[in-house]
Motif scaffolding. Structure first.
Motif, short mmCIF file in Angstrom:
data_model
loop_
_atom_site.label_atom_id
_atom_site.label_comp_id
_atom_site.label_asym_id
_atom_site.label_seq_id
_atom_site.Cartn_x
_atom_site.Cartn_y
_atom_site.Cartn_z
N ARG A 222 0.86 -1.19 0.00
CA ARG A 222 0.00 0.00 0.00
C ARG A 222 0.90 1.24 0.00
NH1 ARG A 222 0.28 -1.77 5.25
NH2 ARG A 222 0.93 -0.20 6.80
N PRO A 223 0.37 2.41 -0.36
CA PRO A 223 1.19 3.62 -0.30
C PRO A 223 1.60 3.94 1.13
CG PRO A 223 -0.79 3.97 -1.64
CD PRO A 223 -0.96 2.66 -0.95
N VAL A 224 2.76 4.55 1.27
CA VAL A 224 3.29 4.89 2.59
C VAL A 224 2.69 6.22 3.02
CG1 VAL A 224 5.38 5.26 3.94
CG2 VAL A 224 5.42 3.68 2.01
N ILE A 225 2.14 6.28 4.23
CA ILE A 225 1.55 7.52 4.72
C ILE A 225 2.65 8.53 5.00
CG2 ILE A 225 -0.48 6.38 5.67
CD1 ILE A 225 0.77 6.42 8.37
N ASN A 226 2.26 9.80 5.05
CA ASN A 226 3.24 10.88 5.08
C ASN A 226 4.20 10.80 6.26
OD1 ASN A 226 2.01 11.90 2.81
ND2 ASN A 226 0.74 13.34 3.91
N GLY A 227 3.67 10.54 7.46
CA GLY A 227 4.53 10.50 8.64
C GLY A 227 5.57 9.40 8.55
N THR A 228 5.15 8.21 8.12
CA THR A 228 6.10 7.10 7.97
C THR A 228 7.11 7.40 6.88
OG1 THR A 228 4.37 5.56 8.69
CG2 THR A 228 6.28 4.63 7.55
N ARG A 229 6.67 8.03 5.79
CA ARG A 229 7.60 8.35 4.70
C ARG A 229 8.69 9.31 5.19
NH1 ARG A 229 7.90 8.35 -0.81
NH2 ARG A 229 5.95 7.18 -0.93
N VAL A 230 8.32 10.31 5.98
CA VAL A 230 9.31 11.27 6.48
C VAL A 230 10.36 10.55 7.33
CG1 VAL A 230 9.62 13.23 8.03
CG2 VAL A 230 7.78 13.25 6.36
N ARG A 231 9.89 9.67 8.23
CA ARG A 231 10.84 8.96 9.09
C ARG A 231 11.74 8.02 8.28
NH1 ARG A 231 6.18 9.00 12.42
NH2 ARG A 231 5.53 6.97 11.66
N LEU A 232 11.16 7.31 7.32
CA LEU A 232 11.96 6.39 6.52
C LEU A 232 13.01 7.13 5.69
CD1 LEU A 232 9.32 3.81 5.21
CD2 LEU A 232 11.21 3.37 6.77
N ARG A 233 12.62 8.25 5.10
CA ARG A 233 13.56 9.00 4.26
C ARG A 233 14.71 9.55 5.11
NH1 ARG A 233 12.60 10.95 -0.64
NH2 ARG A 233 13.66 12.89 -0.07
N SER A 234 14.40 10.06 6.28
CA SER A 234 15.45 10.61 7.13
C SER A 234 16.41 9.53 7.60
CB SER A 234 14.82 11.32 8.33
OG SER A 234 15.80 11.82 9.19
N ALA A 235 15.84 8.37 8.04
CA ALA A 235 16.70 7.28 8.50
C ALA A 235 17.53 6.72 7.36
CB ALA A 235 15.83 6.19 9.14
N ALA A 236 16.92 6.58 6.17
CA ALA A 236 17.66 6.04 5.02
C ALA A 236 18.81 6.97 4.64
CB ALA A 236 16.71 5.85 3.84
N ALA A 237 18.57 8.28 4.65
CA ALA A 237 19.63 9.22 4.31
C ALA A 237 20.79 9.13 5.31
CB ALA A 237 19.08 10.64 4.25
N GLU A 238 20.46 8.99 6.59
CA GLU A 238 21.52 8.92 7.60
C GLU A 238 22.30 7.62 7.49
OE1 GLU A 238 21.95 9.13 12.48
OE2 GLU A 238 20.09 9.73 11.48
N LEU A 239 21.61 6.50 7.27
CA LEU A 239 22.30 5.22 7.18
C LEU A 239 23.11 5.11 5.89
CD1 LEU A 239 19.44 2.96 8.55
CD2 LEU A 239 21.56 3.55 9.71
N LEU A 240 22.60 5.67 4.80
CA LEU A 240 23.37 5.68 3.56
C LEU A 240 24.62 6.55 3.72
CD1 LEU A 240 20.45 5.96 1.00
CD2 LEU A 240 22.01 4.03 1.23
N ALA A 241 24.47 7.66 4.43
CA ALA A 241 25.63 8.52 4.66
C ALA A 241 26.66 7.82 5.53
CB ALA A 241 25.19 9.83 5.31
N ALA A 242 26.21 6.87 6.38
CA ALA A 242 27.14 6.12 7.21
C ALA A 242 27.87 5.04 6.43
CB ALA A 242 26.40 5.49 8.38
N GLY A 243 27.52 4.83 5.17
CA GLY A 243 28.25 3.88 4.32
C GLY A 243 27.55 2.57 4.08
N LEU A 244 26.33 2.40 4.58
CA LEU A 244 25.62 1.14 4.34
C LEU A 244 25.14 1.08 2.90
CD1 LEU A 244 23.57 0.77 7.63
CD2 LEU A 244 25.72 -0.31 7.02
N PRO A 245 25.22 -0.08 2.24
CA PRO A 245 24.81 -0.20 0.83
C PRO A 245 23.30 0.01 0.68
CG PRO A 245 26.19 -2.06 1.52
CD PRO A 245 25.81 -1.34 2.76
N ALA A 246 22.93 0.66 -0.42
CA ALA A 246 21.52 0.95 -0.65
C ALA A 246 20.72 -0.33 -0.84
CB ALA A 246 21.36 1.86 -1.86
N GLY A 247 21.27 -1.31 -1.54
CA GLY A 247 20.56 -2.56 -1.75
C GLY A 247 20.32 -3.32 -0.46
#
Length: 332
Positions: A222-247
């Motif tokens: 199902r589509p991701v609701i706005n609040g969950t999307r904000v949290r996921l995007r922020s966490a993904a950006a931080e973890l990707l910046a830490a060097g974890l692979p996107a896949g």
């Protein structure tokens, strides 16, 4: 059912207690008058003690307005909520005669305009002229007659209708994010993410962040609701910046919906799935010293994230003296 509650309001010959208990029963009726509810629940909704509720139930049963039967679990034999049925036919015949309660609507409520504003001297109001020469006040003037039949026109509404629909799901209302109609929305504004964003130079491409969010949405179905999307995007950006692979991150995000989780960082911290090997170098691309392998409690995330390079493996613990950047840079 609201229709059955309305029948109780219109019934004649009920005492206060009987009416309150019958209203509580009708709050749960189906179209045939059946009710499944415990005595304690009906007593609470009728705002009376359980003993008083039982007395009113017996009076209603004697009057033929209510039938009751005890119920027990078919396997364990434990007592469960009782079964009741309201006699809708008899209740409908108890409807009181139509009564004229007098006029209940007035034409309009008005307020006098303020005579002064803050900081100004009050205006002197002259005494009223004699009654025979005074003009009728504006508020008491007769309303204009209708041009067709001479009937006074109805007063103008106090509030003008809104030019836009008030419903969030009404037709023609933009969704705010350009998505199609019917997309899941939140009734409240998306929470503000208070975590620190990655430093400049460590921002990940938008496509990698969206890849992680898309993996979560695909697994949820199902589509991701706005609040969950904000949290996921922020966490993904931080973890990707830490060097974890996107896949690898996308695979971890896809594991979350089935477990009812939305905290990507915590899920990554607890994940035991090995991280694909990165290009060997003396220092990772994020500028961290080489991981000693002993700290972090075996969590592979410590290889790419300084927060896990502690003796306990948890953020906020005692820093590893062998590979944490603060200790290594001090000893160097």
């Amino acid at each position: 059912m609201i229709q059955h509650m309305n029948m109780v309001f219109q019934a004649d010959g009920l005492s206060v207690g009987e009416g309150a208990f019958l209203l509580a029963c009708c709050n749960h009726t189906d179209d045939r008058g059946y009710v499944i509810a415990s005595m304690q629940q009906l007593a609470d909704e009728a705002h009376m003690k359980e003993r008083t509720a039982r007395d009113n139930k017996q009076r209603l049963i004697k009057r033929g307005l209510l039938a009751a039967a005890e119920r027990y679990h078919p396997k364990t034999g434990a007592r469960i909520a009782d079964l009741y049925r309201v006699n809708l036919d008899l209740l409908g015949r108890m409807k009181r005669k139509r009564t004229d309660y007098g006029p209940t609507v007035i034409e309009e409520l008005t307020f006098a305009a303020p005579e002064e504003t803050a900081g100004q001297t009050p205006r002197q109001i002259p005494p009223p002229p004699p009654a025979d020469s005074a003009a009728p006040p504006a508020d008491s003037a007769a309303p204009p007659a209708d041009s067709a039949g001479g009937v006074p026109a109805e007063s103008a509404p106090l509030l003008l209708p809104s030019p836009t629909p008030s419903s969030l799901s009404g037709p023609g209302r933009p969704s705010g994010d350009g998505s199609e109609a019917g997309r899941e929305r939140e009734s409240e504004a998306a929470p503000v993410d208070k975590r620190q964003a990655p430093a400049e130079g460590q921002q990940q491409p938008e496509v990698e962040v969206e890849r992680v969010v898309a993996a979560y949405a695909a697994a949820a179905g199902r589509p991701v609701i706005n609040g969950t999307r904000v949290r996921l995007r922020s966490a993904a950006a931080e973890l990707l910046a830490a060097g974890l692979p996107a896949g690898w991150l996308a695979d971890r995000a896809a594991e979350m919906p089935s477990r009812g989780w939305t905290d990507l960082e915590r899920h990554v911290e607890r994940s035991t799935v090995p991280i694909p090997s990165q290009q060997s170098a003396e220092k990772p691309s994020n500028g961290l010293p080489s991981w000693c392998g002993a700290c972090g409690d075996g969590n592979p995330a410590a290889q790419h994230n300084r927060r896990f390079r502690t003796l306990t493996g948890l953020p906020g613990g005692e820093l590893c003296p062998d590979c944490h950047p603060e200790h290594v840079s001090t000893d160097a």
